[in-house]
Design a protein around this motif. Structure first.
Motif, PDB file in Angstrom:
ATOM      1  N   ARG A   1       0.843  -1.195   0.000  1.00  0.00           N
ATOM      2  CA  ARG A   1       0.000   0.000   0.000  1.00  0.00           C
ATOM      3  C   ARG A   1       0.878   1.245   0.000  1.00  0.00           C
ATOM      4  O   ARG A   1       2.048   1.212   0.345  1.00  0.00           O
TER       5      ARG A   1
ATOM      6  N   GLU B   1      -4.796   0.041  -2.555  1.00  0.00           N
ATOM      7  CA  GLU B   1      -4.590   1.419  -2.109  1.00  0.00           C
ATOM      8  C   GLU B   1      -3.115   1.772  -2.278  1.00  0.00           C
ATOM      9  O   GLU B   1      -2.343   1.802  -1.326  1.00  0.00           O
ATOM     10  N   LEU B   2      -2.722   1.981  -3.537  1.00  0.00           N
ATOM     11  CA  LEU B   2      -1.326   2.308  -3.813  1.00  0.00           C
ATOM     12  C   LEU B   2      -1.241   3.260  -5.000  1.00  0.00           C
ATOM     13  O   LEU B   2      -2.170   3.379  -5.787  1.00  0.00           O
TER      14      LEU B   2
END
Length: 757
Positions: free
Chosen positions: A156, A450-451
């Motif tokens: 992430r 979520e990156l």
């Protein structure tokens, strides 16, 4: 960068792999069009009887190469001057030219869920084999490796352009991955798998025959092997922190490349989700379905009710022309030996496209340009609320349970037009659920990622170009207007071939479903017909009563009807288990009847009734076969007396023979085993051999799943008002399906002969 990109690459000899793929094809086109001084060699394997050279010539014949081909004076001239072909495969690459300046390795398995052994063989072992040949060819070759940004796995936050931290034993994982096919094939032959698949197949196909069930068992075993190879690869990848087998094997491939980089020039290019071109070779250029296309099309069809991602999650998309432009710029800027360069070609860090933005753009496109649902008008679009992965999973699981219940009910329903229509709609729903299950499983990881991929190196490379090169080799993804790209470029390109296909399908549906091609006069052709349910809307119990009730008084008829009605449930159960046992049970009822009397009843009282019950469509088809010189053959489980009215229509009738004693009295047994299921196909093969019949050119007509072997034995199978199992098989196998309705003048009565005189 000193000098232009074209100047830097002038007179260089560059090897490309994967040019028959999406990225490789775009890269080849760009280099031929914009880097005139470069000389290319392409590594292409033969496919079947087509050589790699022939495949390359076919590739260069595509429209996107038209300008460079014309400028060169034709495909042959272009290949002679600029595009050499090296025949070979990455599994055992040939020796490479010794005057190479650079190599771009685009080839690889790009499926998200490949069988684990194939993923390792292509993305890891194939890369290792190629690099061994690179080292043999020269010590100063710039090797450019095309990877994926998603080698970062389930991390992430911000992902830098550099090595991916790994605590993985490369050699152990490679050996494990390559060994899985043999191990899983071995497991598939164990009793645990085979017993379950055999019981399932026998339950479904017992009426057709045990050999049919055995073939289905073996097909199911092979499918289990494929599914298991995918499953174990995915599970191993996720246990180590990757999203799937694809990203896992691509990451291990990078490990192999990084070992090579210790003593060689290496650049690693990591695109994110590659989609259609923004500008070059023309806006919307795309080949095949990539990551987003199945989801876009499913949404436009109204078949994607929700998405498991969060609305603010980034969908990192990059146009293919940006990817290949960046690759060319990387080629022109080789790094130092021992210092590999990494480049993310991505959009999420500086120009993020979120799932909510994607949804709004795609919905806006389909609001303006909807798919049509037949006569019902525009497809209704689902409204996404992004309820979260758990809620989407509950919705999908509930739908799958409801589908199983409905499938069981339809599978056991009496045959009818409504049952077939419901089966067709249910099968469509089943395919949608399979699609959703597969793609939710594949994409859920990406939808929740979520990156953000930092592209500082890539941006610095872009800014080092001259203004002219920045226009020619554009790869700054910050300039992409996602609404314009999705609504005006990408979605129209993706949906165009589907709309054309829909038009073709609609045109095919316009003729009547019962229309069949005219028959061609040809010797050695036969037409094999079933009787009950195919030619006549009757069944074995009904035809038994036609004969039996004629001999009885009014009171006796009522008693006989009551007795047979009580036996119907057990007879139906027997028929579903095994057709031959069912027939034997019914024909026990002929015990004590005189065979000559049965013949007389059929001739005197049943002929008109049977002929009136014949489907007009069936009679027309029989006469068409006879007019074409084809032999007409009736194969039925009905007793021979009931076939006597049909003698004028057929060259041969094969029917059930009732056994009699020396007085001509029926014993309640058959003279030989009834021709049902696989025995019909065996009889047909024997008959064909004896009479010079070509079964591949012949025709078969039947209505029941038990007649699957009969239909499979001929080259032109026709399912006639089929039951649901046969209907499903016929649709899957693309067999002809016709609806020969019963004569409107016939009456449905169990005693067509009337009262006793």
């Amino acid at each position: 960068m000193t000098g232009s990109v074209a100047d830097q690459l002038d007179n260089q000899h560059i090897l490309l792999t994967g040019v028959t793929g999406f990225v490789g094809e775009a890269l080849l086109q760009l280099m031929l069009a914009e880097v005139p001084g470069v000389r290319l060699t392409v590594l292409v394997r033969g496919k079947g009887s087509t050589s790699g050279t022939a495949r390359t010539a076919s590739l260069l014949g595509k429209p996107i190469f038209a300008d460079v081909v014309e400028a060169a004076g034709g495909v042959e001239a272009l290949m002679a001057s600029r595009v050499a072909v090296l025949e070979g495969d990455l599994s055992d690459p040939p020796a490479l030219p010794t005057d190479l300046d650079a190599i771009v390795h685009c080839a690889g398995d790009v499926s998200f869920d490949p069988p684990v052994d194939e993923g390792f063989r292509t993305n890891v072992q194939g890369t290792r084999e190629l690099l061994a040949r690179v080292r043999e060819a020269g010590s100063d070759i710039h090797y450019v490796h095309i990877s994926t940004a998603y080698v970062a796995g389930r991390r992430r936050g911000s992902i830098p352009e550099g090595p991916v931290p790994q605590v993985v034993d490369l050699e152990a994982e490679l050996a494990w991955g390559l060994s899985q096919r043999q191990e899983i094939e071995h497991r598939s032959r164990g009793t645990e798998i085979l017993t379950a698949e055999r019981k399932r197949a026998e339950k479904e196909h017992s009426r057709a025959g045990l050999l049919t069930a055995a073939n289905a068992t073996e097909e199911a075993r092979k499918q289990w092997v494929k599914d298991e190879l995918v499953r174990v690869g995915t599970e191993r990848a996720r246990s180590l922190g990757w999203t799937d087998c694809y990203t896992f094997t691509k990451a291990l491939g990078e490990r192999v490349v990084e070992e090579h980089a210790r003593t060689n020039r290496v650049s690693i290019v990591r695109p994110s989700i590659i989609e259609s071109a923004l500008e070059k070779p023309y806006p919307g250029w795309i080949e095949g379905f990539k990551m987003m296309e199945p989801l876009i099309l499913a949404y436009g069809r109204g078949e994607l009710p929700e998405m498991p991602g969060a609305p603010d999650t980034t969908v990192d998309v990059v146009p293919v022309d940006h990817v290949v432009a960046a690759i060319v710029a990387v080629l022109a800027s080789p790094p130092e030996v021992g210092d590999p360069a990494y480049f993310h070609v991505s959009s999420g860090d500086r120009n993020p496209l979120t799932f909510s933005n994607l949804y709004e753009c795609v919905r806006g496109y389909f609001d303006e340009h909807p798919f049509q649902s037949g006569d019902r008008g525009a497809t209704r679009l689902p409204e996404w609320r992004f309820p979260g992965a758990q809620q989407v999973e509950r919705l999908l699981s509930t739908s799958e349970r409801a589908f199983k219940v409905a499938d069981y009910v339809i599978g056991h329903a009496p045959r009818s037009d409504r049952a077939r229509d419901l089966a067709r709609k249910l099968d469509q729903q089943g395919r949608r659920l399979e699609f959703l299950r597969r793609y939710m499983g594949l994409y859920q990881e990406y939808a929740q990622a979520e990156l953000r991929y930092s592209d500082k190196n890539t941006l610095a490379l872009y800014r080092s170009l001259s203004e002219e090169d920045q226009r020619t080799f554009a790869f700054d993804t910050a300039v992409v207007d996602w609404k314009v790209y999705l609504q005006d470029i990408h979605c129209p390109a993706v949906t165009a071939p589907i709309r054309r296909l829909d038009e073709v399908r609609a045109a095919r549906r316009r003729p009547s479903a019962t229309t069949q091609k005219a028959l061609v006069e040809k010797p050695g052709v036969a037409a094999f017909f079933d009787m009950d349910g195919t030619l006549l809307s009757s069944n074995v119990i009904e035809t038994y009563l036609w004969l039996r009730l004629r001999e009885l008084s009014g009171t006796e008829r009522f008693s006989e009807l009551s007795r047979m009605a009580a036996k119907v449930p057990s007879l139906v159960a027997a028929e579903r288990r095994e057709r031959s046992a069912f027939l034997r049970s019914v024909y026990r009822e002929y015990d004590g009847a005189r065979l000559a009397d049965l013949d007389a009843i059929a001739d005197e009282f049943l002929t008109d009734h049977v002929l009136a019950r014949l489907s007009p469509g069936a009679v027309r088809r029989i006469r068409e076969h006879r007019a074409a010189g084809h032999q007409t053959v009736l194969i039925t489980g009905a007793v021979r007396p009931l076939t006597r009215p049909l003698l004028p229509l057929f060259d041969h009738i094969e029917a059930a023979e009732l056994a009699t004693d020396d007085r001509g009295i029926c014993t309640g047994y058959l003279a030989s085993s009834p021709l049902v299921g696989e025995s019909r196909a065996a009889w047909m093969e024997s008959y064909a051999a004896e009479h010079g019949i070509d079964l591949k050119a012949s025709f078969g007509y039947a209505d029941s799943h038990s007649d699957l072997p009969l239909l499979a034995a001929v080259g032109n199978p026709v399912a006639v008002r089929p039951d649901v199992p046969l209907f499903r098989h016929a649709r899957k196998a693309r067999w002809t399906i016709v609806d020969w309705s019963s004569s409107t003048t016939s009456t449905r009565t169990l005693n067509p002969a009337g009262g006793r005189s």
